[in-house]
Write an enzyme that holds these catalytic residues in place. Structure first.
Site, PDB file in Angstrom:
ATOM      1  N   LYS A 164      39.930  34.178  33.335  1.00  0.00           N
ATOM      2  CA  LYS A 164      39.358  35.131  34.134  1.00  0.00           C
ATOM      3  C   LYS A 164      39.780  36.074  33.724  1.00  0.00           C
ATOM      4  CE  LYS A 164      38.880  37.319  38.955  1.00  0.00           C
ATOM      5  NZ  LYS A 164      38.511  37.459  40.134  1.00  0.00           N
ATOM      6  N   GLU A 168      43.978  37.249  33.377  1.00  0.00           N
ATOM      7  CA  GLU A 168      42.783  37.546  33.757  1.00  0.00           C
ATOM      8  C   GLU A 168      43.230  39.242  33.373  1.00  0.00           C
ATOM      9  OE1 GLU A 168      42.280  39.765  37.889  1.00  0.00           O
ATOM     10  OE2 GLU A 168      39.920  40.437  36.687  1.00  0.00           O
TER      11      GLU A 168
HETATM   12  P1  13P Z   1      35.384  42.123  40.939  1.00  0.00           P
HETATM   13  O1  13P Z   1      34.879  41.091  40.624  1.00  0.00           O
HETATM   14  O2  13P Z   1      35.213  42.965  41.724  1.00  0.00           O
HETATM   15  O3  13P Z   1      35.423  42.511  40.038  1.00  0.00           O
HETATM   16  O4  13P Z   1      36.951  41.663  40.852  1.00  0.00           O
HETATM   17  C1  13P Z   1      37.620  40.695  40.314  1.00  0.00           C
HETATM   18  C2  13P Z   1      39.109  40.797  40.208  1.00  0.00           C
HETATM   19  O5  13P Z   1      39.713  40.189  40.742  1.00  0.00           O
HETATM   20  C3  13P Z   1      39.470  41.428  40.064  1.00  0.00           C
HETATM   21  O6  13P Z   1      40.903  41.936  39.390  1.00  0.00           O
END
Ligand code: 13P
Length: 340
Positions: free
Chosen positions: A219, A177
């Site tokens: 992600k 991510e």
């Molecule tokens: P949000 O969808 O609130 O951005 O959170 C996703 C997430 O896993 C952040 O690390």
């Protein structure tokens, strides 16, 4: 490394029309959200809230995997049933956030580096023993005057790649991510440029660290104008910019891309994901789905407010958002769904 196991997990996470539910807020983040709504910031309140989420009826119809926080993975329902059993009984795959949060990056004012590699091999082995099948690590990239710097992007990408390689060694599919934040007055074009640069840097490092792309999930953020940018593009314009950027920067071997919501209003996040799937379905080599936290949870949290009597109504709101996002994944979401 059992490559087939990793591929199977990654594919299962993005199979059909489901997506992921991120419920891995760290204690400080969870407490901040509770404080805003007057909810006590205690272990018991956090446990009760996570029980509310995980016992939402039919959650497994829309959610393939949940991302847990370290505290949650060992907790139980009030009746003593371990959360891990509740998750598996719902047909959902359990995963865990393993990073230790973003800290200031030395020598780089206003930029961050995510920590948590020390001892990670042992922690991953323990997570796997408890039953987690995938893990998550979030890197934060901030757009501002003269930033992000090359040094910040490279450092975060390298750490993400080291994390992903360790996950695969431990038999856990990594969710990678790299989040380019929405904060700021930058344009959509600037976000696109930074996001493409970050993704290319991340995939270069994943290659160098020999991460098997078939056994991971990306992600990313959607490509959006900054929150305070005067020009806010339409849903279709955001969808086009986002998918075009991903098509350039994400190898086809990756089985799935699951967006974070990043603080977007819940309905807008669904509408944008829907538009991407409507406009590009036949052109995308990967599945395009959601891994939202706030855009699934926030309406339910605001209904619950720590009140036992509100649990059923909050679960209904949570299920509704999960259902809307499942429809968005199919390209069948419409604003009319919000009125039912
Ligand atoms: P949000 O969808 O609130 O951005 O959170 C996703 C997430 O896993 C952040 O690390």
């Amino acid at each position: 490394m059992n490559a087939q196991k990793l591929v199977d997990t990654a594919r299962a996470l993005v199979a059909g029309d489901k997506g992921l539910l991120a419920m891995d807020e760290s204690n400080p983040t969870c407490n901040k959200r509770f404080a805003k709504l007057g909810i006590p910031q205690t272990v018991e309140a956090r446990r009760a809230y996570r029980e509310l989420i995980l016992t939402t009826p039919r959650l497994g119809e829309c959610i393939s995997g949940v991302i847990l926080y370290d505290e949650t993975i060992r907790q139980e329902r009030k009746d003593g049933t371990p959360f891990m059993k509740v998750i598996k009984d719902a047909g959902i795959i359990p995963g865990i956030k393993v990073d230790a949060g973003a800290k200031d990056l030395a020598g780089h004012p206003s930029e961050r580096i995510t920590e948590g590699l020390d001892g990670l091999r042992d922690r991953l082995a323990e997570c796997s023993r408890i039953g987690a099948r995938f893990a998550k690590w979030r890197a934060v990239i901030i757009i501002g005057d003269g930033i992000p710097s090359r040094g910040c992007m490279e450092a975060n990408a390298q750490v993400l790649a080291c994390y992903a390689a360790l996950c695969q060694e431990a038999g856990l599919a990594p969710i990678v991510e790299p989040e380019v934040l929405m904060d700021g007055d930058h344009t959509l074009e600037r976000c696109r440029e930074v996001t493409e640069n970050v993704l290319r840097t991340v995939f270069n490092q994943l290659y160098l660290q020999r991460v098997m792309l078939e056994g991971m999930i990306l992600k990313p953020n959607m490509v959006l104008p900054g929150l305070t940018c005067p020009k806010q593009e339409t849903v279709d314009e955001v969808a086009d910019a986002t998918v075009r950027c991903l098509l350039r920067a994400v190898p086809a071997a990756v089985p799935g891309i699951a967006f974070l919501s990043g603080g977007q209003p819940a309905e807008l996040a669904s509408a944008r994901l829907n538009a991407m799937n409507v406009r590009f379905k036949s052109q995308m080599p990967w599945a395009l789905t959601f891994s939202f936290s706030r855009a699934i949870q926030q309406p339910a949290l605001e209904i619950w407010r720590g009140e036992e009597a509100q649990v059923v109504a909050a679960q209904r709101a949570l299920y509704h958002r999960a259902l809307c996002n499942r429809a968005a994944r199919r390209g069948e979401y419409s604003a009319a769904m919000e009125r039912t």
